[in-house]
Scaffold this active site. Structure first.
Site, mmCIF file in Angstrom:
data_model
loop_
_atom_site.group_PDB
_atom_site.id
_atom_site.type_symbol
_atom_site.label_atom_id
_atom_site.label_comp_id
_atom_site.label_asym_id
_atom_site.label_seq_id
_atom_site.Cartn_x
_atom_site.Cartn_y
_atom_site.Cartn_z
ATOM 1 N N ASP A 95 -6.546 -6.485 -1.987
ATOM 2 C CA ASP A 95 -4.960 -6.885 -2.202
ATOM 3 C C ASP A 95 -4.586 -7.765 -3.082
ATOM 4 O O ASP A 95 -3.712 -7.736 -3.596
ATOM 5 C CB ASP A 95 -4.136 -7.326 -0.891
ATOM 6 C CG ASP A 95 -4.109 -6.033 0.117
ATOM 7 O OD1 ASP A 95 -4.394 -4.944 -0.171
ATOM 8 O OD2 ASP A 95 -3.698 -6.145 1.497
ATOM 9 N N HIS A 114 0.917 -1.218 0.071
ATOM 10 C CA HIS A 114 0.181 0.014 -0.063
ATOM 11 C C HIS A 114 0.919 1.446 -0.045
ATOM 12 O O HIS A 114 1.777 1.151 0.754
ATOM 13 C CB HIS A 114 -0.726 -0.007 1.218
ATOM 14 C CG HIS A 114 -1.890 -1.239 1.403
ATOM 15 N ND1 HIS A 114 -2.413 -1.532 2.641
ATOM 16 C CD2 HIS A 114 -2.152 -2.036 0.496
ATOM 17 C CE1 HIS A 114 -3.025 -2.602 2.434
ATOM 18 N NE2 HIS A 114 -3.186 -3.097 1.405
ATOM 19 N N TYR A 121 1.764 0.942 13.904
ATOM 20 C CA TYR A 121 2.413 1.810 13.094
ATOM 21 C C TYR A 121 2.186 3.257 13.273
ATOM 22 O O TYR A 121 0.726 3.800 13.558
ATOM 23 C CB TYR A 121 2.679 1.417 11.719
ATOM 24 C CG TYR A 121 1.561 1.089 11.050
ATOM 25 C CD1 TYR A 121 0.887 -0.225 11.153
ATOM 26 C CD2 TYR A 121 0.742 2.024 10.201
ATOM 27 C CE1 TYR A 121 -0.044 -0.525 10.569
ATOM 28 C CE2 TYR A 121 -0.595 1.445 9.356
ATOM 29 C CZ TYR A 121 -1.004 0.247 9.829
ATOM 30 O OH TYR A 121 -2.029 -0.034 8.896
ATOM 31 N N LYS A 141 5.854 6.154 7.390
ATOM 32 C CA LYS A 141 5.217 5.228 8.374
ATOM 33 C C LYS A 141 6.540 4.886 9.293
ATOM 34 O O LYS A 141 7.663 4.433 8.564
ATOM 35 C CB LYS A 141 4.880 4.056 7.553
ATOM 36 C CG LYS A 141 3.337 4.108 6.959
ATOM 37 C CD LYS A 141 3.007 3.115 6.105
ATOM 38 C CE LYS A 141 1.892 3.489 5.303
ATOM 39 N NZ LYS A 141 1.607 2.436 4.260
HETATM 40 C C1 LIG Z 1 -5.390 2.164 6.689
HETATM 41 C C2 LIG Z 1 -6.744 2.432 7.287
HETATM 42 C C3 LIG Z 1 -7.968 1.649 7.330
HETATM 43 N N1 LIG Z 1 -9.105 2.096 7.575
HETATM 44 C C4 LIG Z 1 -10.262 1.236 7.452
HETATM 45 C C5 LIG Z 1 -10.528 0.792 6.108
HETATM 46 C C6 LIG Z 1 -11.262 -0.598 6.133
HETATM 47 O O1 LIG Z 1 -12.466 -0.527 6.471
HETATM 48 C C7 LIG Z 1 -10.487 -1.147 7.434
HETATM 49 C C8 LIG Z 1 -9.216 -1.987 6.872
HETATM 50 O O2 LIG Z 1 -8.389 -1.139 5.969
HETATM 51 P P1 LIG Z 1 -7.576 -2.105 5.114
HETATM 52 O O3 LIG Z 1 -8.001 -3.218 4.481
HETATM 53 O O4 LIG Z 1 -7.044 -0.947 4.152
HETATM 54 O O5 LIG Z 1 -6.427 -2.392 6.169
HETATM 55 P P2 LIG Z 1 -4.880 -2.966 5.804
HETATM 56 O O6 LIG Z 1 -4.702 -3.731 4.662
HETATM 57 O O7 LIG Z 1 -4.386 -3.451 7.169
HETATM 58 O O8 LIG Z 1 -4.160 -1.656 5.483
HETATM 59 C C9 LIG Z 1 -3.028 -1.276 6.016
HETATM 60 O O9 LIG Z 1 -1.917 -2.124 5.530
HETATM 61 C C10 LIG Z 1 -0.496 -1.866 5.697
HETATM 62 C C11 LIG Z 1 0.480 -2.769 4.867
HETATM 63 C C12 LIG Z 1 -0.077 -0.574 5.665
HETATM 64 O O10 LIG Z 1 0.900 0.180 5.296
HETATM 65 C C13 LIG Z 1 -1.165 0.306 6.089
HETATM 66 O O11 LIG Z 1 -0.737 1.749 5.688
HETATM 67 C C14 LIG Z 1 -2.513 0.335 5.628
HETATM 68 O O12 LIG Z 1 -2.573 0.499 4.145
HETATM 69 O O13 LIG Z 1 -9.877 -0.190 8.164
HETATM 70 C C15 LIG Z 1 -9.396 3.286 8.385
HETATM 71 O O14 LIG Z 1 -10.463 3.625 8.666
HETATM 72 N N2 LIG Z 1 -8.168 3.968 8.787
HETATM 73 C C16 LIG Z 1 -6.933 3.679 7.963
HETATM 74 O O15 LIG Z 1 -6.122 4.255 8.471
#
Ligand SMILES: Cc1cn([C@H]2C[C@H](O)[C@@H](COP(=O)(O)OP(=O)(O)O[C@H]3O[C@@H](C)C(=O)[C@@H](O)[C@H]3O)O2)c(=O)[nH]c1=O
Length: 185
Positions: A168, A62, A132, A72
């Site tokens: 993903d 991401h 993080y 990060k």
């Molecule tokens: C990243 C993020 C997600 N969310 C929400 C969106 C969704 O409903 C739920 C899960 O989101 P994701 O599936 O994108 O979560 P995830 O796949 O864990 O996303 C994370 O991955 C790692 C590798 C990173 O580097 C982070 O910056 C972030 O992108 O949480 C937020 O509310 N705030 C946030 O900052």
């Protein structure tokens, strides 16, 4: 803290300097002055916690596009991860190269990731917890990603994938994105 730059320009592995005594130890994990002294951006807008049931779970790769400036600082506080970043900065000497670092609750290392680097990790144990700090707010309109198995990067993950989100699995391949955007990001 001990800052060691990686082959990705501006990405640092940060080790702790433990002040031990009979009770255990004390260690600083973040300091604006030390970050600035090593050229790292010290901004923190958001702190996140990621819990993963299974070994082999993969999240990534991401990044957030400009104007977002999403640095990060990643640390594994329970279990272990293989943490990977890909340099997406056109002007960088390490453009399109990647690194993988094992961050574990035991080694207590953290990885500082400059903005415009794609980030992802695979858990090496069950019940892994990752924390993080982010240098910018979550902005879904700027959020993007690449597939963990995109041949443009050739990342070797340590384990078979046990869990991954639909999102993903479905990122556009780098070569395709390059055709669509002329620079691949
Ligand atoms: C990243 C993020 C997600 N969310 C929400 C969106 C969704 O409903 C739920 C899960 O989101 P994701 O599936 O994108 O979560 P995830 O796949 O864990 O996303 C994370 O991955 C790692 C590798 C990173 O580097 C982070 O910056 C972030 O992108 O949480 C937020 O509310 N705030 C946030 O900052």
């Amino acid at each position: 803290m001990i800052f060691t730059e990686t082959k990705i320009k501006g990405a640092f592995i940060i080790d702790l300097e433990l002040q031990r005594d009979i009770r255990g130890f004390f260690a600083r994990t973040f300091c604006i002055q030390e970050f600035k002294a090593h050229g790292l951006k010290p901004t923190i807008t958001q702190c996140n916690l990621s819990f993963n049931y299974k070994k082999g779970t993969l999240r990534g790769m991401h990044y957030q596009k400009p104007p977002s400036q999403e640095t990060k600082l990643v640390r594994c506080i329970q279990g272990a991860i293989y943490d990977v970043i890909i340099d997406l900065r056109l002007e960088s000497p390490s453009y399109l190269s990647h690194i993988g670092v094992e961050l574990t609750a035991e080694n207590r290392l953290a990885l500082y990731i400059p903005d415009m680097c794609a980030h992802g990790f695979q858990t090496l144990t069950d019940e892994t917890e990752v924390t993080y700090q982010m240098g910018d707010f979550y902005a879904p309109e700027y959020a993007s990603g690449y597939r963990y198995d995109d041949p443009a990067f050739g990342i070797e993950w340590p384990l078979p994938i046990s869990e991954i989100s639909e999102k993903d699995r479905a990122w556009t391949l780098f070569e395709q994105k390059k055709i669509e955007t002329h620079r691949g990001v």
